[in-house]
Design a protein around this motif. Structure first.
Motif, PDB file in Angstrom:
ATOM      1  N   GLU A   7      33.206  36.480  46.389  1.00 22.56           N
ATOM      2  CA  GLU A   7      32.537  35.904  45.217  1.00 22.56           C
ATOM      3  C   GLU A   7      32.497  36.897  44.070  1.00 22.56           C
ATOM      4  O   GLU A   7      32.730  36.541  42.914  1.00 22.56           O
ATOM      5  N   ASN A   8      32.193  38.155  44.384  1.00 20.65           N
ATOM      6  CA  ASN A   8      32.140  39.185  43.340  1.00 20.65           C
ATOM      7  C   ASN A   8      33.505  39.418  42.709  1.00 20.65           C
ATOM      8  O   ASN A   8      33.605  39.595  41.493  1.00 20.65           O
ATOM      9  N   ILE A   9      34.547  39.410  43.513  1.00 21.10           N
ATOM     10  CA  ILE A   9      35.904  39.582  42.978  1.00 21.10           C
ATOM     11  C   ILE A   9      36.244  38.417  42.057  1.00 21.10           C
ATOM     12  O   ILE A   9      36.722  38.608  40.942  1.00 21.10           O
ATOM     13  N   ALA A  10      35.989  37.195  42.517  1.00 24.50           N
ATOM     14  CA  ALA A  10      36.288  36.006  41.705  1.00 24.50           C
ATOM     15  C   ALA A  10      35.467  36.005  40.419  1.00 24.50           C
ATOM     16  O   ALA A  10      36.004  35.722  39.330  1.00 24.50           O
ATOM     17  N   ASN A  11      34.177  36.339  40.517  1.00 22.45           N
ATOM     18  CA  ASN A  11      33.321  36.352  39.326  1.00 22.45           C
ATOM     19  C   ASN A  11      33.803  37.379  38.314  1.00 22.45           C
ATOM     20  O   ASN A  11      33.872  37.099  37.111  1.00 22.45           O
ATOM     21  N   ARG A  12      34.125  38.567  38.783  1.00 24.66           N
ATOM     22  CA  ARG A  12      34.590  39.617  37.878  1.00 24.66           C
ATOM     23  C   ARG A  12      35.931  39.233  37.257  1.00 24.66           C
ATOM     24  O   ARG A  12      36.145  39.431  36.057  1.00 24.66           O
ATOM     25  N   ARG A  13      36.799  38.650  38.046  1.00 27.80           N
ATOM     26  CA  ARG A  13      38.099  38.210  37.539  1.00 27.80           C
ATOM     27  C   ARG A  13      37.913  37.173  36.438  1.00 27.80           C
ATOM     28  O   ARG A  13      38.572  37.234  35.393  1.00 27.80           O
ATOM     29  N   HIS A  14      36.983  36.249  36.643  1.00 25.72           N
ATOM     30  CA  HIS A  14      36.716  35.222  35.626  1.00 25.72           C
ATOM     31  C   HIS A  14      36.096  35.835  34.370  1.00 25.72           C
ATOM     32  O   HIS A  14      36.409  35.399  33.256  1.00 25.72           O
ATOM     33  N   GLN A  15      35.221  36.842  34.537  1.00 19.65           N
ATOM     34  CA  GLN A  15      34.640  37.525  33.376  1.00 19.65           C
ATOM     35  C   GLN A  15      35.726  38.108  32.486  1.00 19.65           C
ATOM     36  O   GLN A  15      35.601  38.139  31.265  1.00 19.65           O
ATOM     37  N   LEU A  16      36.788  38.584  33.115  1.00 20.03           N
ATOM     38  CA  LEU A  16      37.885  39.214  32.377  1.00 20.03           C
ATOM     39  C   LEU A  16      38.964  38.216  31.967  1.00 20.03           C
ATOM     40  O   LEU A  16      40.002  38.616  31.429  1.00 20.03           O
ATOM     41  N   ASN A  17      38.727  36.929  32.234  1.00 21.11           N
ATOM     42  CA  ASN A  17      39.726  35.888  31.945  1.00 21.11           C
ATOM     43  C   ASN A  17      41.077  36.230  32.565  1.00 21.11           C
ATOM     44  O   ASN A  17      42.120  36.143  31.923  1.00 21.11           O
ATOM     45  N   MET A  18      41.035  36.640  33.806  1.00 20.20           N
ATOM     46  CA  MET A  18      42.220  37.084  34.529  1.00 20.20           C
ATOM     47  C   MET A  18      42.565  36.066  35.612  1.00 20.20           C
ATOM     48  O   MET A  18      41.677  35.541  36.272  1.00 20.20           O
ATOM     49  N   THR A  19      43.838  35.807  35.789  1.00 15.54           N
ATOM     50  CA  THR A  19      44.277  34.915  36.857  1.00 15.54           C
ATOM     51  C   THR A  19      44.416  35.701  38.156  1.00 15.54           C
ATOM     52  O   THR A  19      44.472  36.935  38.145  1.00 15.54           O
ATOM     53  N   GLN A  20      44.509  34.978  39.257  1.00 20.15           N
ATOM     54  CA  GLN A  20      44.763  35.646  40.540  1.00 20.15           C
ATOM     55  C   GLN A  20      46.110  36.355  40.490  1.00 20.15           C
ATOM     56  O   GLN A  20      46.256  37.436  41.048  1.00 20.15           O
ATOM     57  N   GLN A  21      47.071  35.764  39.821  1.00 23.51           N
ATOM     58  CA  GLN A  21      48.398  36.376  39.696  1.00 23.51           C
ATOM     59  C   GLN A  21      48.308  37.714  38.956  1.00 23.51           C
ATOM     60  O   GLN A  21      48.902  38.703  39.383  1.00 23.51           O
ATOM     61  N   GLN A  22      47.546  37.749  37.866  1.00 24.93           N
ATOM     62  CA  GLN A  22      47.389  39.000  37.120  1.00 24.93           C
ATOM     63  C   GLN A  22      46.694  40.054  37.973  1.00 24.93           C
ATOM     64  O   GLN A  22      47.102  41.221  37.968  1.00 24.93           O
ATOM     65  N   LEU A  23      45.655  39.640  38.690  1.00 24.49           N
ATOM     66  CA  LEU A  23      44.953  40.583  39.564  1.00 24.49           C
ATOM     67  C   LEU A  23      45.890  41.097  40.645  1.00 24.49           C
ATOM     68  O   LEU A  23      45.880  42.287  40.971  1.00 24.49           O
ATOM     69  N   ALA A  24      46.705  40.226  41.193  1.00 18.12           N
ATOM     70  CA  ALA A  24      47.662  40.632  42.225  1.00 18.12           C
ATOM     71  C   ALA A  24      48.619  41.691  41.674  1.00 18.12           C
ATOM     72  O   ALA A  24      48.876  42.709  42.318  1.00 18.12           O
ATOM     73  N   GLU A  25      49.122  41.467  40.476  1.00 16.80           N
ATOM     74  CA  GLU A  25      50.058  42.415  39.872  1.00 16.80           C
ATOM     75  C   GLU A  25      49.383  43.749  39.578  1.00 16.80           C
ATOM     76  O   GLU A  25      49.939  44.813  39.860  1.00 16.80           O
ATOM     77  N   LEU A  26      48.180  43.701  39.009  1.00 24.66           N
ATOM     78  CA  LEU A  26      47.481  44.934  38.641  1.00 24.66           C
ATOM     79  C   LEU A  26      47.036  45.740  39.847  1.00 24.66           C
ATOM     80  O   LEU A  26      46.988  46.969  39.800  1.00 24.66           O
ATOM     81  N   SER A  27      46.692  45.045  40.924  1.00 21.44           N
ATOM     82  CA  SER A  27      46.194  45.739  42.111  1.00 21.44           C
ATOM     83  C   SER A  27      47.303  46.027  43.127  1.00 21.44           C
ATOM     84  O   SER A  27      47.060  46.680  44.130  1.00 21.44           O
ATOM     85  N   GLU A  28      48.497  45.507  42.859  1.00 15.56           N
ATOM     86  CA  GLU A  28      49.640  45.656  43.764  1.00 15.56           C
ATOM     87  C   GLU A  28      49.339  45.069  45.146  1.00 15.56           C
ATOM     88  O   GLU A  28      49.725  45.615  46.171  1.00 15.56           O
ATOM     89  N   LEU A  29      48.618  43.933  45.131  1.00 13.21           N
ATOM     90  CA  LEU A  29      48.319  43.176  46.350  1.00 13.21           C
ATOM     91  C   LEU A  29      48.938  41.801  46.203  1.00 13.21           C
ATOM     92  O   LEU A  29      49.285  41.381  45.103  1.00 13.21           O
ATOM     93  N   SER A  30      49.064  41.082  47.298  1.00 14.44           N
ATOM     94  CA  SER A  30      49.665  39.749  47.212  1.00 14.44           C
ATOM     95  C   SER A  30      48.645  38.740  46.702  1.00 14.44           C
ATOM     96  O   SER A  30      47.441  38.866  46.946  1.00 14.44           O
ATOM     97  N   ILE A  31      49.151  37.739  46.009  1.00 17.97           N
ATOM     98  CA  ILE A  31      48.281  36.683  45.513  1.00 17.97           C
ATOM     99  C   ILE A  31      47.656  35.918  46.684  1.00 17.97           C
ATOM    100  O   ILE A  31      46.501  35.489  46.611  1.00 17.97           O
ATOM    101  N   ASN A  32      48.381  35.793  47.784  1.00 16.17           N
ATOM    102  CA  ASN A  32      47.830  35.116  48.964  1.00 16.17           C
ATOM    103  C   ASN A  32      46.634  35.892  49.520  1.00 16.17           C
ATOM    104  O   ASN A  32      45.636  35.298  49.918  1.00 16.17           O
ATOM    105  N   PHE A  33      46.743  37.208  49.562  1.00 19.23           N
ATOM    106  CA  PHE A  33      45.640  38.030  50.053  1.00 19.23           C
ATOM    107  C   PHE A  33      44.421  37.882  49.147  1.00 19.23           C
ATOM    108  O   PHE A  33      43.293  37.727  49.622  1.00 19.23           O
ATOM    109  N   ILE A  34      44.634  37.928  47.833  1.00 24.40           N
ATOM    110  CA  ILE A  34      43.526  37.803  46.890  1.00 24.40           C
ATOM    111  C   ILE A  34      42.874  36.433  47.010  1.00 24.40           C
ATOM    112  O   ILE A  34      41.644  36.317  47.035  1.00 24.40           O
ATOM    113  N   SER A  35      43.667  35.403  47.120  1.00 19.19           N
ATOM    114  CA  SER A  35      43.131  34.050  47.286  1.00 19.19           C
ATOM    115  C   SER A  35      42.291  33.947  48.556  1.00 19.19           C
ATOM    116  O   SER A  35      41.178  33.415  48.545  1.00 19.19           O
ATOM    117  N   ARG A  36      42.820  34.477  49.640  1.00 22.74           N
ATOM    118  CA  ARG A  36      42.104  34.462  50.926  1.00 22.74           C
ATOM    119  C   ARG A  36      40.811  35.273  50.828  1.00 22.74           C
ATOM    120  O   ARG A  36      39.767  34.859  51.314  1.00 22.74           O
TER     121      ARG A  36
END
Length: 109
Positions: A7-36
């Motif tokens: 929840e905290n990850i999703a909330n912070r991501r939304h505060q920054l107007n960031m997509t899961q794809q952008q977070l995946a790229e910036l963190s060098e993690l998979s979008i599937n992992f972030i979604s899960r």
């Protein structure tokens, strides 16, 4: 803990107007992992993974794991975060050389 972290990850991501794809790229993690992770479905989160997420989200590891308020947004958006991460990936001399070139471009009027 898993649900709170997600929840905290999703909330912070939304505060920054960031997509899961952008977070995946910036963190060098998979979008599937972030979604899960955001759904509370992943319990395997190492400290290095948490650090990658916190850095990409421009917040602290602690704020992602606790029930307190998430760090308020700063001027560091996804593009600036990605640039900083790229520069930090180079050795000191190369990072300084690139930083100097970028600053020269920005200081041109």
């Amino acid at each position: 803990m898993r649900k709170l972290l997600g929840e905290n990850i999703a909330n912070r991501r939304h505060q920054l107007n960031m997509t899961q794809q952008q977070l995946a790229e910036l963190s060098e993690l998979s979008i599937n992992f972030i979604s899960r992770l955001e759904r509370g479905g992943s319990s395997d989160v190492s400290s290095s993974t948490l650090l990658k997420l916190a850095t990409a989200l421009n917040t602290s590891m602690e704020s992602l794991m606790t029930n307190g308020n998430i760090t308020t947004p700063t001027k560091r958006g996804p593009q600036l975060t990605q640039l900083i991460n790229k520069l930090e990936g180079y050795d000191y001399a190369k990072a300084e050389s690139l930083s100097k070139a970028i600053l020269q471009i920005l200081n041109e009027k």
